[in-house]
Design a protein around this motif. Structure first.
Motif, PDB file in Angstrom:
ATOM      1  N   ASP A  85       0.861  -1.182   0.000  1.00 26.16           N
ATOM      2  CA  ASP A  85       0.000   0.000   0.000  1.00 26.16           C
ATOM      3  C   ASP A  85       0.899   1.233   0.000  1.00 26.16           C
ATOM      4  O   ASP A  85       1.396   1.650   1.040  1.00 26.16           O
ATOM      5  CB  ASP A  85      -0.903  -0.020   1.237  1.00 26.16           C
ATOM      6  CG  ASP A  85      -1.817   1.200   1.316  1.00 26.16           C
ATOM      7  OD1 ASP A  85      -1.834   2.002   0.365  1.00 26.16           O
ATOM      8  OD2 ASP A  85      -2.513   1.342   2.350  1.00 26.16           O
ATOM      9  N   LYS A 110      -2.823  -1.920  -8.561  1.00 24.87           N
ATOM     10  CA  LYS A 110      -3.554  -3.143  -8.858  1.00 24.87           C
ATOM     11  C   LYS A 110      -4.844  -3.278  -8.044  1.00 24.87           C
ATOM     12  O   LYS A 110      -5.739  -4.027  -8.436  1.00 24.87           O
ATOM     13  CB  LYS A 110      -2.658  -4.363  -8.577  1.00 24.87           C
ATOM     14  CG  LYS A 110      -1.486  -4.494  -9.533  1.00 24.87           C
ATOM     15  CD  LYS A 110      -1.957  -4.637 -10.976  1.00 24.87           C
ATOM     16  CE  LYS A 110      -0.805  -4.827 -11.950  1.00 24.87           C
ATOM     17  NZ  LYS A 110      -1.269  -4.923 -13.352  1.00 24.87           N
ATOM     18  N   ARG A 111      -4.958  -2.606  -6.928  1.00 22.56           N
ATOM     19  CA  ARG A 111      -6.167  -2.675  -6.107  1.00 22.56           C
ATOM     20  C   ARG A 111      -6.317  -1.394  -5.305  1.00 22.56           C
ATOM     21  O   ARG A 111      -5.311  -0.839  -4.863  1.00 22.56           O
ATOM     22  CB  ARG A 111      -6.109  -3.873  -5.145  1.00 22.56           C
ATOM     23  CG  ARG A 111      -7.394  -4.086  -4.359  1.00 22.56           C
ATOM     24  CD  ARG A 111      -7.370  -5.358  -3.517  1.00 22.56           C
ATOM     25  NE  ARG A 111      -6.771  -5.157  -2.200  1.00 22.56           N
ATOM     26  CZ  ARG A 111      -5.677  -5.753  -1.755  1.00 22.56           C
ATOM     27  NH1 ARG A 111      -5.025  -6.604  -2.530  1.00 22.56           N
ATOM     28  NH2 ARG A 111      -5.216  -5.518  -0.534  1.00 22.56           N
ATOM     29  N   GLU A 115      -8.927   0.485  -2.136  1.00 25.89           N
ATOM     30  CA  GLU A 115      -9.974   0.272  -1.147  1.00 25.89           C
ATOM     31  C   GLU A 115     -10.467   1.627  -0.645  1.00 25.89           C
ATOM     32  O   GLU A 115      -9.660   2.512  -0.341  1.00 25.89           O
ATOM     33  CB  GLU A 115      -9.453  -0.560   0.027  1.00 25.89           C
ATOM     34  CG  GLU A 115      -9.009  -1.963  -0.371  1.00 25.89           C
ATOM     35  CD  GLU A 115      -8.461  -2.759   0.810  1.00 25.89           C
ATOM     36  OE1 GLU A 115      -8.648  -2.313   1.968  1.00 25.89           O
ATOM     37  OE2 GLU A 115      -7.838  -3.820   0.571  1.00 25.89           O
ATOM     38  N   THR A 120     -13.749  -2.749  -1.970  1.00 26.25           N
ATOM     39  CA  THR A 120     -12.519  -3.167  -2.635  1.00 26.25           C
ATOM     40  C   THR A 120     -12.754  -3.224  -4.146  1.00 26.25           C
ATOM     41  O   THR A 120     -13.724  -3.823  -4.607  1.00 26.25           O
ATOM     42  CB  THR A 120     -12.069  -4.554  -2.138  1.00 26.25           C
ATOM     43  OG1 THR A 120     -11.810  -4.489  -0.731  1.00 26.25           O
ATOM     44  CG2 THR A 120     -10.799  -4.997  -2.861  1.00 26.25           C
ATOM     45  N   PHE A 121     -11.852  -2.593  -4.892  1.00 23.95           N
ATOM     46  CA  PHE A 121     -11.987  -2.528  -6.342  1.00 23.95           C
ATOM     47  C   PHE A 121     -10.738  -3.113  -7.011  1.00 23.95           C
ATOM     48  O   PHE A 121      -9.627  -2.637  -6.783  1.00 23.95           O
ATOM     49  CB  PHE A 121     -12.187  -1.085  -6.805  1.00 23.95           C
ATOM     50  CG  PHE A 121     -13.373  -0.407  -6.172  1.00 23.95           C
ATOM     51  CD1 PHE A 121     -14.668  -0.762  -6.531  1.00 23.95           C
ATOM     52  CD2 PHE A 121     -13.190   0.581  -5.208  1.00 23.95           C
ATOM     53  CE1 PHE A 121     -15.774  -0.138  -5.946  1.00 23.95           C
ATOM     54  CE2 PHE A 121     -14.281   1.211  -4.618  1.00 23.95           C
ATOM     55  CZ  PHE A 121     -15.576   0.847  -4.984  1.00 23.95           C
ATOM     56  N   LEU A 122     -10.939  -4.181  -7.815  1.00 20.40           N
ATOM     57  CA  LEU A 122      -9.854  -4.795  -8.576  1.00 20.40           C
ATOM     58  C   LEU A 122     -10.200  -4.819 -10.066  1.00 20.40           C
ATOM     59  O   LEU A 122      -9.568  -4.147 -10.865  1.00 20.40           O
ATOM     60  CB  LEU A 122      -9.579  -6.228  -8.100  1.00 20.40           C
ATOM     61  CG  LEU A 122      -9.015  -6.435  -6.699  1.00 20.40           C
ATOM     62  CD1 LEU A 122     -10.115  -6.594  -5.686  1.00 20.40           C
ATOM     63  CD2 LEU A 122      -8.131  -7.682  -6.685  1.00 20.40           C
ATOM     64  N   LYS A 123     -11.231  -5.609 -10.410  1.00 16.32           N
ATOM     65  CA  LYS A 123     -11.620  -5.752 -11.803  1.00 16.32           C
ATOM     66  C   LYS A 123     -12.138  -4.442 -12.386  1.00 16.32           C
ATOM     67  O   LYS A 123     -12.128  -4.251 -13.611  1.00 16.32           O
ATOM     68  CB  LYS A 123     -12.689  -6.839 -11.927  1.00 16.32           C
ATOM     69  CG  LYS A 123     -12.196  -8.228 -11.520  1.00 16.32           C
ATOM     70  CD  LYS A 123     -13.314  -9.254 -11.642  1.00 16.32           C
ATOM     71  CE  LYS A 123     -12.832 -10.634 -11.221  1.00 16.32           C
ATOM     72  NZ  LYS A 123     -13.927 -11.654 -11.317  1.00 16.32           N
ATOM     73  N   GLU A 124     -12.602  -3.543 -11.519  1.00 17.17           N
ATOM     74  CA  GLU A 124     -13.155  -2.277 -11.986  1.00 17.17           C
ATOM     75  C   GLU A 124     -12.087  -1.286 -12.435  1.00 17.17           C
ATOM     76  O   GLU A 124     -12.379  -0.273 -13.073  1.00 17.17           O
ATOM     77  CB  GLU A 124     -13.999  -1.634 -10.883  1.00 17.17           C
ATOM     78  CG  GLU A 124     -15.189  -2.445 -10.413  1.00 17.17           C
ATOM     79  CD  GLU A 124     -14.829  -3.451  -9.323  1.00 17.17           C
ATOM     80  OE1 GLU A 124     -15.768  -4.032  -8.749  1.00 17.17           O
ATOM     81  OE2 GLU A 124     -13.627  -3.657  -9.048  1.00 17.17           O
ATOM     82  N   LEU A 125     -10.816  -1.554 -12.087  1.00 17.08           N
ATOM     83  CA  LEU A 125      -9.737  -0.613 -12.387  1.00 17.08           C
ATOM     84  C   LEU A 125      -9.414  -0.567 -13.874  1.00 17.08           C
ATOM     85  O   LEU A 125      -9.483  -1.579 -14.580  1.00 17.08           O
ATOM     86  CB  LEU A 125      -8.482  -0.969 -11.598  1.00 17.08           C
ATOM     87  CG  LEU A 125      -8.569  -0.862 -10.077  1.00 17.08           C
ATOM     88  CD1 LEU A 125      -7.234  -1.230  -9.447  1.00 17.08           C
ATOM     89  CD2 LEU A 125      -8.979   0.542  -9.642  1.00 17.08           C
ATOM     90  N   THR A 172      -4.210   0.356 -15.674  1.00 18.99           N
ATOM     91  CA  THR A 172      -3.320  -0.107 -14.609  1.00 18.99           C
ATOM     92  C   THR A 172      -1.939  -0.505 -15.113  1.00 18.99           C
ATOM     93  O   THR A 172      -1.085  -0.893 -14.325  1.00 18.99           O
ATOM     94  CB  THR A 172      -3.952  -1.297 -13.870  1.00 18.99           C
ATOM     95  OG1 THR A 172      -4.222  -2.346 -14.823  1.00 18.99           O
ATOM     96  CG2 THR A 172      -5.237  -0.891 -13.185  1.00 18.99           C
ATOM     97  N   GLY A 220      -0.264  -1.856  -4.832  1.00 17.82           N
ATOM     98  CA  GLY A 220       0.327  -2.139  -6.133  1.00 17.82           C
ATOM     99  C   GLY A 220       1.784  -2.529  -6.005  1.00 17.82           C
ATOM    100  O   GLY A 220       2.257  -2.938  -4.933  1.00 17.82           O
TER     101      GLY A 220
END
Length: 338
Positions: free
Chosen positions: A188, A249-250, A252, A300-305, A308, A332
């Protein structure tokens, strides 16, 4: 070291508290280790997060109750001191010696020393001068700005000769220590303890933007970032300078404790800039398109990014239209660590 002492207005001290990291903050792990004397008021009060208060009618068995650290009157020609362990070894830039409410019992001057060590000091420790003897004013938020930052783990504050100090803040920066992580481990890079820092925001009326990057989850609504209610349109935002060049990559967005005042939705943008604070000409890239937020929940947001594959130095959290967020994480890979 050459030291510049400025008797600043309250607004300048508040700006410093909003935009810099207090390396001595108890919420980060700062602690008061020892002192020569705290007869009238306990040394641990020095690191309280709250502003000092004065209660005219409150007394103890030892005398007047004071919200700070206060020693008895010296009669032996010596000075009183206190030792602070910082939350992490960091680069110290400015120290606030807050003597608010100590009007007739503040010290005449202070001296500051430091060490950078993995172990706590003892009687054999060789302290280095951080700030030579410097006069301080009573009932004032005294700021001592160093000519050059100093890497420190512990601070020794000496009052000359005795008296009371309400609060001590040690402002500076933290560097991400790559040697403490496994190769290729995500991190982070927005976190204060990893060297991230909030550098600007549209509004922080109810609580500081720096709270967003603190460790752990918030303890209450005050332990987050909350803006006032917007009445003129627009939306609120906050800019974070990441500790290192990062491939994100993620992310929050945690609205813990914000139940009737959480933002309706958010977006996140990122940029790459050599400046501490990007200017109006900065080209921002959307990495998280509009997402609905909910009360009292960690999102939590991953696929929404999006986007990247690039490396970024700053991110901007946009909340619509206003409200409160407890924590913000940007996870990341550091450039070169993929």
């Amino acid at each position: 070291m050459k030291v510049d002492l400025e008797q600043t207005p309250e607004s300048q001290a508040e700006h410093l508290a909003q935009t810099r990291i207090n390396l001595a903050a108890r919420a980060l792990g700062g602690d008061v280790l020892s002192c020569s004397d705290d007869f009238f008021a306990e040394k641990d009060n020095l690191l309280l997060a709250s502003d000092p208060v004065f209660l005219p009618e409150k007394f103890t068995a030892y005398g007047k109750w004071m919200d700070g650290w206060e020693s008895r009157r010296r009669r032996d020609g010596k000075n009183d001191w206190v030792i602070i362990r910082l939350a992490v070894t960091g680069s110290v830039e400015t120290i606030e010696v807050d003597t608010r409410h100590f009007k007739g019992n503040a010290p005449g001057a202070v001296q500051l020393e430091y060490i950078a060590s993995d172990t706590d000091p003892d009687e054999k420790t060789l302290w280095q001068l951080l700030a030579e003897r410097t006069e301080v004013n009573p009932d004032t938020r005294n700021l001592i700005t160093l000519a050059r930052p100093a890497r420190a783990s512990h601070i020794r504050l000496t009052m000359i000769p005795d008296g009371g100090i309400a609060r001590l803040r040690v402002y500076g920066s933290i560097e991400l220590e790559s040697q403490n992580r496994l190769p290729g481990e995500p991190v982070d890079t927005a976190a204060i303890m990893n060297g991230g820092r909030s550098v600007d925001c549209s509004d922080s009326f109810f609580s500081s933007m720096q709270n967003l990057l603190l460790p752990g989850r918030g303890v209450d609504m005050h332990d987050g970032w909350e803006t006032r209610r917007r009445r003129q349109g627009g939306h609120d935002w906050m800019v974070v300078r990441l500790s290192v060049l990062t491939q994100i990559k993620r992310v929050e967005v945690d609205t813990l404790h914000f139940k009737g005042n959480y933002p309706d939705h958010c977006t996140i943008e990122a940029c790459r800039s050599a400046d501490e604070q990007p200017d109006d000409n900065t080209q921002w890239v959307t990495i998280l398109p509009e997402q609905k937020l909910h009360a009292h929940r960690n999102h939590t947001f991953l696929k929404e990014l999006e986007n990247t594959g690039q490396l970024y130095t700053h991110v901007r959290l946009n909340i619509f239209p206003d409200g409160g967020v407890s924590r913000f994480r940007v996870i990341g890979y550091e450039a070169g660590q993929l």
